[in-house]
Design a protein around this motif. Structure first.
Motif, PDB file in Angstrom:
ATOM      1  N   HIS A  66       0.780  -1.439  -0.318  1.00  0.00           N
ATOM      2  CA  HIS A  66       0.155  -0.308   0.270  1.00  0.00           C
ATOM      3  C   HIS A  66       0.693   1.237  -0.004  1.00  0.00           C
ATOM      4  N   SER A  67       1.797   1.399   0.415  1.00  0.00           N
ATOM      5  CA  SER A  67       3.473   2.170   0.297  1.00  0.00           C
ATOM      6  C   SER A  67       2.631   3.729  -1.051  1.00  0.00           C
ATOM      7  N   ASN A  68       2.778   3.036  -2.641  1.00  0.00           N
ATOM      8  CA  ASN A  68       2.451   3.049  -3.669  1.00  0.00           C
ATOM      9  C   ASN A  68       1.115   4.172  -3.513  1.00  0.00           C
ATOM     10  N   LYS A  69       0.473   4.149  -2.616  1.00  0.00           N
ATOM     11  CA  LYS A  69      -0.901   5.154  -2.234  1.00  0.00           C
ATOM     12  C   LYS A  69      -0.803   6.268  -1.770  1.00  0.00           C
ATOM     13  N   PHE A  70       0.860   5.942  -1.207  1.00  0.00           N
ATOM     14  CA  PHE A  70       1.739   7.501  -0.286  1.00  0.00           C
ATOM     15  C   PHE A  70       2.608   8.195  -1.322  1.00  0.00           C
ATOM     16  N   LEU A  71       2.608   7.867  -2.375  1.00  0.00           N
ATOM     17  CA  LEU A  71       3.913   8.572  -3.233  1.00  0.00           C
ATOM     18  C   LEU A  71       3.524   9.405  -4.102  1.00  0.00           C
ATOM     19  N   ASP A  72       4.083  10.740  -4.076  1.00  0.00           N
ATOM     20  CA  ASP A  72       4.027  11.803  -4.694  1.00  0.00           C
ATOM     21  C   ASP A  72       4.872  12.002  -5.697  1.00  0.00           C
ATOM     22  N   PRO A  73       4.441  11.927  -7.089  1.00  0.00           N
ATOM     23  CA  PRO A  73       4.908  11.936  -8.312  1.00  0.00           C
ATOM     24  C   PRO A  73       5.887  13.282  -8.592  1.00  0.00           C
ATOM     25  N   VAL A  74       5.483  13.819  -8.288  1.00  0.00           N
ATOM     26  CA  VAL A  74       6.393  15.654  -8.797  1.00  0.00           C
ATOM     27  C   VAL A  74       6.800  15.942  -7.360  1.00  0.00           C
ATOM     28  N   GLY A  75       6.530  15.275  -6.243  1.00  0.00           N
ATOM     29  CA  GLY A  75       8.206  15.947  -5.007  1.00  0.00           C
ATOM     30  C   GLY A  75       8.336  14.238  -4.571  1.00  0.00           C
ATOM     31  N   ASP A  76       7.798  13.472  -5.350  1.00  0.00           N
ATOM     32  CA  ASP A  76       9.564  11.910  -4.546  1.00  0.00           C
ATOM     33  C   ASP A  76      10.055  10.901  -5.379  1.00  0.00           C
ATOM     34  N   GLY A  77      10.747  10.318  -5.370  1.00  0.00           N
ATOM     35  CA  GLY A  77      11.478   8.828  -6.828  1.00  0.00           C
ATOM     36  C   GLY A  77      10.368   8.054  -6.351  1.00  0.00           C
ATOM     37  N   ALA A  78      10.799   6.792  -7.120  1.00  0.00           N
ATOM     38  CA  ALA A  78       9.981   6.137  -7.668  1.00  0.00           C
ATOM     39  C   ALA A  78      10.740   4.499  -6.931  1.00  0.00           C
ATOM     40  N   VAL A  79      10.049   3.180  -6.853  1.00  0.00           N
ATOM     41  CA  VAL A  79      10.285   2.326  -6.260  1.00  0.00           C
ATOM     42  C   VAL A  79      10.145   1.515  -7.531  1.00  0.00           C
ATOM     43  N   LEU A  80      10.312   0.584  -7.555  1.00  0.00           N
ATOM     44  CA  LEU A  80      10.611  -0.747  -8.766  1.00  0.00           C
ATOM     45  C   LEU A  80      10.723  -1.761  -8.029  1.00  0.00           C
ATOM     46  N   PRO A  81       9.329  -2.224  -7.573  1.00  0.00           N
ATOM     47  CA  PRO A  81       9.260  -3.622  -6.939  1.00  0.00           C
ATOM     48  C   PRO A  81       9.343  -4.917  -8.206  1.00  0.00           C
ATOM     49  N   ILE A  82       9.979  -6.121  -7.754  1.00  0.00           N
ATOM     50  CA  ILE A  82      10.607  -7.011  -8.469  1.00  0.00           C
ATOM     51  C   ILE A  82      10.241  -8.189  -7.660  1.00  0.00           C
ATOM     52  N   LEU A  83       9.621  -8.858  -7.631  1.00  0.00           N
ATOM     53  CA  LEU A  83       8.372  -9.904  -6.439  1.00  0.00           C
ATOM     54  C   LEU A  83       9.327 -11.259  -7.608  1.00  0.00           C
ATOM     55  N   HIS A  84      10.189 -11.632  -6.842  1.00  0.00           N
ATOM     56  CA  HIS A  84      11.361 -12.552  -6.867  1.00  0.00           C
ATOM     57  C   HIS A  84      10.329 -13.625  -7.187  1.00  0.00           C
ATOM     58  N   LEU A  85       9.891 -14.673  -7.720  1.00  0.00           N
ATOM     59  CA  LEU A  85       9.505 -15.942  -7.554  1.00  0.00           C
ATOM     60  C   LEU A  85       9.735 -16.621  -7.929  1.00  0.00           C
ATOM     61  N   ASN A  86      10.651 -17.319  -6.827  1.00  0.00           N
ATOM     62  CA  ASN A  86      11.366 -19.242  -7.442  1.00  0.00           C
ATOM     63  C   ASN A  86      10.529 -20.476  -6.939  1.00  0.00           C
TER      64      ASN A  86
END
Length: 783
Positions: free
Chosen positions: A182-202
């Protein structure tokens, strides 16, 4: 097709093979790092420690992320949720040259490689996790569940930063990680950076399949889409196919991130974007032994740790290990001296663009001090000792409001829906709470770019703040005292991180982790027993003395002084416990500053010892214990005017420790001057009584110390009934004095009986009227 030349694919594969080779070498080899001669048992470590299963997938991601960093000139760091895949982080840091820059003895040659292997999981070396010793790390991953929260915390107020965060499928089963989506719901695309989640299913944990790897793909994708992501899938085991697909997916994801940010920053596009993420399915133990002793290994749980466990004693295992390592083609990856060949060197980013050398992963390098207003300007009006009342945290809220205003890019307050409840509402005069969801009539103080972050998950609050601090910013975590226990383990992990970084010269100090615990045990009378627990202090004091500080300011002015000190500090965990209810103001600001600077002191205005040896010492730590102590002193002055009473108040709990045990500890002479060595000491304490005994057990005169505190007796009742339930009330403190001052009991039986009667009367009053007697509620210091 995003890979422009077949050489690009070949380069990616070579870099991946080099990282895999270095990872296997760390787990197994003491010597012969480049296999210049056939492997022999003496080349193998006697104890084989480490985790192979997740490592090749981490290396795969790292190689591909390096490609997009170079191609797009990205400012990126890498968070490895499966932190036990430490060989991957170390291998890539060495390939990029960073490891040799940080650790000069681990050179970029054959001898350096041998030392690299020998350091890993070896006495005098480094741990097997992505530990603080590893350049580029802000997340150890020893305890699972916190990677995504750390990643999002890192990008807050870092508009140019991208954090690639690998979430292991075992980690994805934890509660904190489940909330972290749910952290993506608190991210500001103007003032914040970005997170690229990589869900690794092994597919597997230590010995069991993982939940997300076994559900259908449609169900999985719907779940991730429901969290607000657009998942892009990379799946398979054939390296060539996987390289092509991963390159394509990463380009697509990063182009999407760039578009979202561009539209928000240049085009003013609002709303909550749907951020991309990657789902990577690859075999556990990919490229490792396929079968060992007739049992499948690659793609199964058997590859989780050390796939070949008997290499020193079993010739067949030794043969398999040598074949495994030679399968990566080390002769084409490392030159005659043992350094990576030129073809690999050019594949790594340069300078601070290397993920292992990015300054955001050594946040102290970027740390700027807070611009702090003068806390003295917020002092409460003083009319006399213990005469007027204030709500301490409400007063602090005015100070924090202006801290927010002065530091719009490097200070945040996090809390689990309790900022207003803890009386810090003044901050909303300067900022909103972060909210990117739907707004409805009646909503207050919600906006997309607030400096306050509230979510009903203590884990998320802690994780966000840790990521924020570790990348060079400042913050405060306010929480109900009883429920901060939810992050006990996260606090432990952060404290361990700080402990290790203090021994690493190349790690720059970061801002302290500051807790403000309010709605505390003594004033949760309305919520009841579930909300009454001061035990976080006991947890904190298990950590090394040089890391932790505990403050119990008794009033508003002392709280202001303590807060200013904590916000200026570095590399500590500061715990401040302060009440939010109206409480007496005991000290004007100049006295408050002096008292907090000392951390402990005699309140001459309250005592009757006249500067000579007292008959009894009444000590107190915490706002409610201080109130009850002073009220007890008032009773003693009335009934025993000849009794010499000394009042000692403790703000800095660490002052009770000996000087040799803590930097704030009192030297023996000072402690004995305050408390004496032969007079009874009645100590009214905020927390569990045995904590004070634990801190003072080596002091002379400890046998004279009697501590009152929380005895795990609570309920929904009145404030004074709470202290009576735990024998911390003023009447019981007077009884303790009568019982312990030599010769007093024999001539004070009538007073003692009266104190017992007062307790009974007060309890009966609360049962009849539902509130405390006026004589208790309206008591002020009368002298």
């Amino acid at each position: 097709m995003v890979v422009e030349h077949e050489d690009d694919l070949a380069g990616l594969d070579a870099y991946w093979r080099a990282a895999n080779y270095l990872s296997v070498g760390q787990i197994y080899l003491l010597d012969n790092p480049l296999l210049r001669e056939p492997l022999a048992p003496e080349h193998i470590k006697p104890r084989l420690l480490g985790h192979w299963g997740t490592t090749p997938g981490l290396n795969f991601c790292y190689a591909h992320l390096n490609r997009v960093i170079r191609r797009r000139d990205l400012n990126m760091i890498y968070v490895m949720g499966p932190g036990h895949g430490g060989p991957a982080a170390v291998a890539n840091a060495w390939l990029e040259g960073t490891y040799s820059e940080v650790y000069r003895e681990v050179t970029w040659d054959e001898e350096g490689m041998r030392r690299l292997f020998r350091r890993f999981s070896f006495p005098g070396g480094i741990p097997s996790h992505v530990a603080p010793e590893t350049p580029g790390s802000i997340h150890e991953g020893g305890e699972l569940g916190y990677s995504l929260a750390h990643a999002f915390g890192a990008v807050l107020d870092n508009p140019d930063l991208v954090v690639a965060c690998v979430v292991g499928d075992g980690e994805a089963e934890t509660g904190p990680l489940a909330a972290s989506w749910h952290s993506n719901k608190f991210l500001d695309p103007v003032g914040d950076g970005a997170v690229l989640p990589i869900l690794h299913l092994n597919g597997y944990k230590i010995a069991n399949p993982t939940v997300l790897a076994r559900i259908g793909e449609e169900e999985l994708l719907k779940q991730l889409e429901g969290f607000g992501y657009r998942p892009l899938v990379v799946s398979g085991s054939d390296p060539e196919v996987m390289h092509r697909r991963m390159a394509s997916v990463l380009d697509e994801a990063l182009e999407e991130i760039a578009r979202i940010q561009r539209e928000a920053r240049e085009g003013g596009v609002g709303g909550r974007p749907v951020w991309p993420m990657v789902v990577l399915r690859s075999p556990k133990g990919w490229t490792g032994p396929v079968e060992v002793d007739g049992l499948a290994v690659e793609g199964t749980w058997r590859s989780h740790q050390v796939p070949l466990a008997g290499v020193r004693s079993d010739p067949e295992h030794l043969r398999l290990l040598e074949g495994w390592m030679r399968s990566y083609g080390p002769e084409g990856l490392f030159d005659a001296q043992g350094a990576p060949v030129e073809g690999l060197r050019v594949l790594a980013p340069r300078g601070g663009r290397r993920m292992s050398a990015n300054p955001h992963a050594n946040g102290g390098l970027l740390l700027r001090p807070l611009a702090l207003p003068d806390f003295r300007d917020y002092a409460v009006e003083f009319e006399g000792h213990g005469v007027r009342s204030s709500e301490a945290t409400r007063v602090l809220g005015g100070f924090l409001r202006d801290v927010v205003r002065a530091n719009p890019d490097r200070f945040r307050i996090v809390g689990p829906d309790e900022t207003a409840s803890n009386r810090l509402s003044a901050v909303y005069e300067a900022t909103d709470k972060v909210w990117r969801g739907r707004l409805e009539p009646g909503d207050e103080h919600l906006g997309p770019r607030g400096r306050v972050m509230e979510v009903l998950s203590e884990h998320l609050c802690q994780g966000w703040l840790e990521g924020y601090l570790l990348t060079g910013r400042h913050g405060l975590f306010d929480c109900y005292e009883a429920f901060v226990h939810i992050v006990d383990s996260m606090f432990n992990q952060h404290a361990k991180w700080l402990k290790v970084t203090r021994g690493l010269e190349w790690r720059a100090p970061i801002a302290s982790l500051n807790y403000l615990l309010s709605s505390h045990v003594w004033r949760q009378d309305h919520n009841g027993f579930t909300h009454q627990d001061p035990g976080f202090l006991d947890v904190v004091l298990n950590k090394p003395a040089e890391l932790v500080r505990v403050y119990l300011p008794p009033d508003a002015n002392t709280l202001l002084s303590v807060a200013d000190h904590c916000l200026r500090s570095r590399d500590y965990v500061n715990v401040v416990v302060a009440g939010k209810q109206p409480a007496l103001d005991y000290l004007p600001m100049d006295e408050a500053v002096a008292h907090c600077t000392r951390g402990i002191g005699i309140w001459e205005w309250a005592g009757t010892d006249g500067g000579v040896e007292p008959d009894v010492v009444l000590a107190c730590a915490g706002d409610v214990p201080t109130l009850e102590t002073l009220a007890a002193v008032d009773l003693l002055r009335c009934h025993f005017p000849e009794l010499r009473v000394r009042v000692v108040n403790v703000v800095d709990l660490m002052r009770l420790l000996p000087a040799g045990e803590h930097p704030h500890g009192l030297p023996e002479a000072e402690y004995e001057a305050l408390f004496t060595t032969r007079r009874p000491v009645i100590f009214a304490f905020h927390g569990y009584p045995w904590l004070v005994h634990r801190l003072t057990y080596r002091r002379r005169g400890h046998e004279n110390l009697h501590v009152r505190g929380f005895k795990e007796r609570g309920t929904t009742t009145t404030p004074f009934d709470m202290v009576m339930l735990n024998d911390l009330d003023r009447f019981h403190l007077v009884i303790d004095v009568i019982d312990r001052v030599p010769g007093l009991a024999e001539r004070a039986a009538h007073v003692r009986q009266r104190m017992v009667d007062e307790r009974l009367w007060a309890r009966a009053y609360t049962r009849e009227f539902g509130e405390d007697p006026g004589s208790v509620r309206e008591w002020v210091w009368p002298y």
